[in-house]
Design a protein around this motif. Structure first.
Motif, PDB file in Angstrom:
ATOM      1  N   THR A  93       0.968  -1.160   0.030  1.00 11.48           N
ATOM      2  CA  THR A  93       0.035  -0.019   0.132  1.00 11.48           C
ATOM      3  C   THR A  93       0.969   1.255   0.255  1.00 11.48           C
ATOM      4  OG1 THR A  93      -0.179   0.194   2.429  1.00 11.48           O
ATOM      5  CG2 THR A  93      -1.705  -1.143   1.374  1.00 11.48           C
ATOM      6  N   THR A  94       0.090   2.368  -0.342  1.00 13.28           N
ATOM      7  CA  THR A  94       0.949   3.571  -0.185  1.00 13.28           C
ATOM      8  C   THR A  94       0.073   4.730   0.730  1.00 13.28           C
ATOM      9  OG1 THR A  94       1.565   3.546  -2.404  1.00 13.28           O
ATOM     10  CG2 THR A  94       1.579   5.756  -1.436  1.00 13.28           C
ATOM     11  N   SER A  95       0.795   5.012   1.872  1.00 14.58           N
ATOM     12  CA  SER A  95       0.089   5.851   2.921  1.00 14.58           C
ATOM     13  C   SER A  95       0.538   7.245   2.769  1.00 14.58           C
ATOM     14  CB  SER A  95       0.558   5.416   4.475  1.00 14.58           C
ATOM     15  OG  SER A  95       1.925   5.759   4.469  1.00 14.58           O
ATOM     16  N   ALA A  96      -0.208   7.913   3.464  1.00 10.96           N
ATOM     17  CA  ALA A  96      -0.026   9.729   3.541  1.00 10.96           C
ATOM     18  C   ALA A  96       1.516   9.998   3.786  1.00 10.96           C
ATOM     19  CB  ALA A  96      -0.746  10.223   4.284  1.00 10.96           C
ATOM     20  N   PHE A  97       2.041   8.961   4.863  1.00  7.38           N
ATOM     21  CA  PHE A  97       3.317   9.124   5.444  1.00  7.38           C
ATOM     22  C   PHE A  97       4.319   8.755   4.292  1.00  7.38           C
ATOM     23  CE2 PHE A  97       7.078   7.681   8.238  1.00  7.38           C
ATOM     24  CZ  PHE A  97       7.376   9.019   8.393  1.00  7.38           C
ATOM     25  N   ASP A  98       4.104   7.667   3.406  1.00  6.15           N
ATOM     26  CA  ASP A  98       5.050   7.270   2.237  1.00  6.15           C
ATOM     27  C   ASP A  98       5.117   8.680   1.313  1.00  6.15           C
ATOM     28  OD1 ASP A  98       5.272   4.744   3.047  1.00  6.15           O
ATOM     29  OD2 ASP A  98       3.312   4.266   2.079  1.00  6.15           O
ATOM     30  N   ARG A  99       3.959   9.135   0.941  1.00  8.45           N
ATOM     31  CA  ARG A  99       3.929  10.451   0.067  1.00  8.45           C
ATOM     32  C   ARG A  99       4.616  11.562   0.814  1.00  8.45           C
ATOM     33  NH1 ARG A  99      -1.091   8.659  -0.398  1.00  8.45           N
ATOM     34  NH2 ARG A  99      -1.934  10.513   0.948  1.00  8.45           N
ATOM     35  N   LEU A 129       7.313  11.179   3.108  1.00  8.06           N
ATOM     36  CA  LEU A 129       8.620  10.828   2.674  1.00  8.06           C
ATOM     37  C   LEU A 129       9.316  11.002   1.415  1.00  8.06           C
ATOM     38  CD1 LEU A 129       8.699   7.622   4.969  1.00  8.06           C
ATOM     39  CD2 LEU A 129       9.600   9.915   5.471  1.00  8.06           C
ATOM     40  N   GLN A 130       8.463  10.741   0.410  1.00 10.80           N
ATOM     41  CA  GLN A 130       8.733  11.010  -1.000  1.00 10.80           C
ATOM     42  C   GLN A 130       8.880  12.539  -1.543  1.00 10.80           C
ATOM     43  OE1 GLN A 130       5.791   8.732  -3.249  1.00 10.80           O
ATOM     44  NE2 GLN A 130       6.231   6.884  -2.134  1.00 10.80           N
ATOM     45  N   GLY A 131       8.483  13.498  -0.694  1.00  8.38           N
ATOM     46  CA  GLY A 131       8.838  14.773  -0.931  1.00  8.38           C
ATOM     47  C   GLY A 131       7.578  15.669  -0.768  1.00  8.38           C
ATOM     48  N   ASP A 132       6.263  14.996  -0.517  1.00  4.50           N
ATOM     49  CA  ASP A 132       4.901  15.912  -0.647  1.00  4.50           C
ATOM     50  C   ASP A 132       4.913  16.197   0.936  1.00  4.50           C
ATOM     51  OD1 ASP A 132       2.596  16.756  -0.628  1.00  4.50           O
ATOM     52  OD2 ASP A 132       1.476  15.167  -1.336  1.00  4.50           O
ATOM     53  N   ALA A 133       5.357  17.466   1.022  1.00  5.14           N
ATOM     54  CA  ALA A 133       5.151  18.193   2.539  1.00  5.14           C
ATOM     55  C   ALA A 133       3.810  18.323   3.064  1.00  5.14           C
ATOM     56  CB  ALA A 133       5.920  19.344   2.642  1.00  5.14           C
ATOM     57  N   ALA A 134       2.728  18.343   1.974  1.00  7.94           N
ATOM     58  CA  ALA A 134       1.489  18.584   2.238  1.00  7.94           C
ATOM     59  C   ALA A 134       0.755  17.492   2.717  1.00  7.94           C
ATOM     60  CB  ALA A 134       0.655  19.371   1.241  1.00  7.94           C
ATOM     61  N   ALA A 135       1.391  16.071   2.468  1.00 10.33           N
ATOM     62  CA  ALA A 135       0.775  14.817   2.668  1.00 10.33           C
ATOM     63  C   ALA A 135       0.250  14.748   4.067  1.00 10.33           C
ATOM     64  CB  ALA A 135       1.527  13.910   2.140  1.00 10.33           C
ATOM     65  N   ALA A 175      -1.394  18.351  12.607  1.00 11.24           N
ATOM     66  CA  ALA A 175      -1.449  17.244  13.643  1.00 11.24           C
ATOM     67  C   ALA A 175      -0.719  15.961  13.556  1.00 11.24           C
ATOM     68  CB  ALA A 175      -2.806  17.194  14.102  1.00 11.24           C
ATOM     69  N   GLN A 176      -0.595  15.712  12.304  1.00 11.06           N
ATOM     70  CA  GLN A 176       0.156  14.533  11.918  1.00 11.06           C
ATOM     71  C   GLN A 176       1.754  14.850  12.068  1.00 11.06           C
ATOM     72  OE1 GLN A 176      -1.623  13.693   8.274  1.00 11.06           O
ATOM     73  NE2 GLN A 176      -3.171  12.080   9.291  1.00 11.06           N
ATOM     74  N   LYS A 177       2.154  16.036  11.758  1.00  8.35           N
ATOM     75  CA  LYS A 177       3.698  16.327  11.716  1.00  8.35           C
ATOM     76  C   LYS A 177       3.988  16.459  13.230  1.00  8.35           C
ATOM     77  CE  LYS A 177       3.581  18.685   7.178  1.00  8.35           C
ATOM     78  NZ  LYS A 177       3.470  19.798   6.472  1.00  8.35           N
ATOM     79  N   GLU A 178       3.135  17.143  13.923  1.00  4.94           N
ATOM     80  CA  GLU A 178       3.356  17.076  15.258  1.00  4.94           C
ATOM     81  C   GLU A 178       3.541  15.831  15.989  1.00  4.94           C
ATOM     82  OE1 GLU A 178       4.550  18.971  18.696  1.00  4.94           O
ATOM     83  OE2 GLU A 178       3.998  19.923  16.870  1.00  4.94           O
ATOM     84  N   GLY A 179       2.744  14.741  15.576  1.00  4.48           N
ATOM     85  CA  GLY A 179       2.723  13.593  16.119  1.00  4.48           C
ATOM     86  C   GLY A 179       3.917  12.958  15.536  1.00  4.48           C
TER      87      GLY A 179
END
Length: 334
Positions: free
Chosen positions: A190-196, A198-204, A208-212
């Motif tokens: 699968t591809t998760s938001a976190f994968d995106r 890590l691939q360079g999409d800062a808006a993924a 709150a998730q970045k703080e996490g």
């Protein structure tokens, strides 16, 4: 459960974990979004899926075998314990196999299962193929008296026999059974938001998730739960700084020691991947904890000696939401 080393030191502490804690104690986490992204890439990788080593044809056969109710002695099949609606696990405390036989440990997800250092909580299965072959005779699985007996059942089914013969020169063998089933599981990616992210999409990721993510790293969780799967690449003692049974209410499981016979492996388990943790409750090797928030608090206490605030716990939960992904369509009966 470490960044660079699988060596386990006395007391179960990995050399990589010590190095990670030392590093994060002297180098503050980056403040900018771009720097956080770079920090995450250094810890968790590029976000790219692993290269597939098997063919689609093998995976297709493996999918058929995975769900076939005719192979197990009572209709039990791989899909019995690995359901799409349960995140590729089964939602039970411990696995339940043929004739209702209860297994000793919690069922892990098979989605995004590679790469890991071994299969099972104690690493007593060397590979996906090894796990598949040995499941034929394992009581909490197919429960055949012997591998030969199981293969005879498959050979007696004309449609399966034909498919094996069309793919493999030697037809139905234990090795080919293992190849087909491991191929199917390798393709459950699968591809998760976190994968995106890590691939360079800062808006993924959300704020709150970045703080996490920051909290996850800063707390020390990433010392063990790192890489693409957030774990699965090392072994660690469960309860480095406190007795886990006091918090989970469960009985002691000697863990990897049962497999290796080494006292140094008492209560040592493979670090579970957290990639689909949100979808695969209950938690820990014995399924003793039902809620993710409780599992997070317990891990902080018994592994890191920390008591998390409610805000920190919620932040980590938000990050783990970003790490999960919808289940593959292939994780259904063909």
């Amino acid at each position: 459960m470490n960044l660079t080393s699988r060596q386990i030191l006395p007391g179960g502490v990995t050399a990589g974990l010590i190095a990670f804690v030392a590093l994060t104690s002297v180098i503050p986490l980056p403040a900018s979004a771009d720097a956080l992204q770079q920090q995450a890439q250094a810890v968790f990788g590029s976000g790219e899926a692993p290269q597939l080593q098997s063919s689609k044809a093998e995976a297709a056969l493996g999918r058929v075998l995975f769900f076939d109710t005719r192979i197990g002695r009572d209709g039990t099949n791989c899909g019995t314990c690995h359901e799409q609606s349960k995140g590729g696990a089964d939602g039970r405390k411990t696995a339940q196999g043929a004739f209702g036989i209860q297994g000793k440990r919690n069922t892990p997800t098979i989605v995004d299962i590679v790469p890991q250092i071994s299969m099972h909580w104690t690493g007593d299965r060397e590979s996906l193929a090894d796990q598949a072959i040995r499941s034929l005779t394992a009581p909490p699985a197919y429960a055949h008296a012997s591998t030969e007996e199981a293969l005879a059942v498959i050979k007696a089914l004309p449609d399966l026999n034909e498919r094996f013969n069309s793919l493999y020169d030697d037809g139905v063998t234990a090795a080919n059974w293992g190849k087909a089933l491991s191929a199917y599981q390798e393709h459950l990616v699968t591809t998760s938001a976190f994968d995106r992210y890590l691939q360079g999409d800062a808006a993924a990721l959300s704020a709150a998730q970045k703080e996490g993510l920051k909290t996850f790293i800063n707390t020390g969780c990433a010392g063990c739960h790192n890489g693409r799967l957030l774990g699965g690449t090392s072994y660690q003692k469960f309860g480095i700084v406190a007795d886990y049974t006091q918090y989970t209410g469960s009985q002691e499981d000697i863990g990897r020691m049962a497999f290796t016979g080494k006292e140094s492996d008492r209560r040592v388990f493979k670090v579970p991947p957290l990639r689909h943790a949100v979808q695969t409750a209950p938690y820990f090797h014995d399924g003793s904890v039902a809620e993710l928030k409780d599992a997070i608090d317990i891990m902080a206490k018994v592994q890191l000696g920390r008591t998390l605030s409610a805000d920190d716990n919620q932040a980590i939960q938000a990050f783990l939401q970003a790490v999960t992904a919808p289940m593959p369509a292939e994780l259904q009966r063909p």
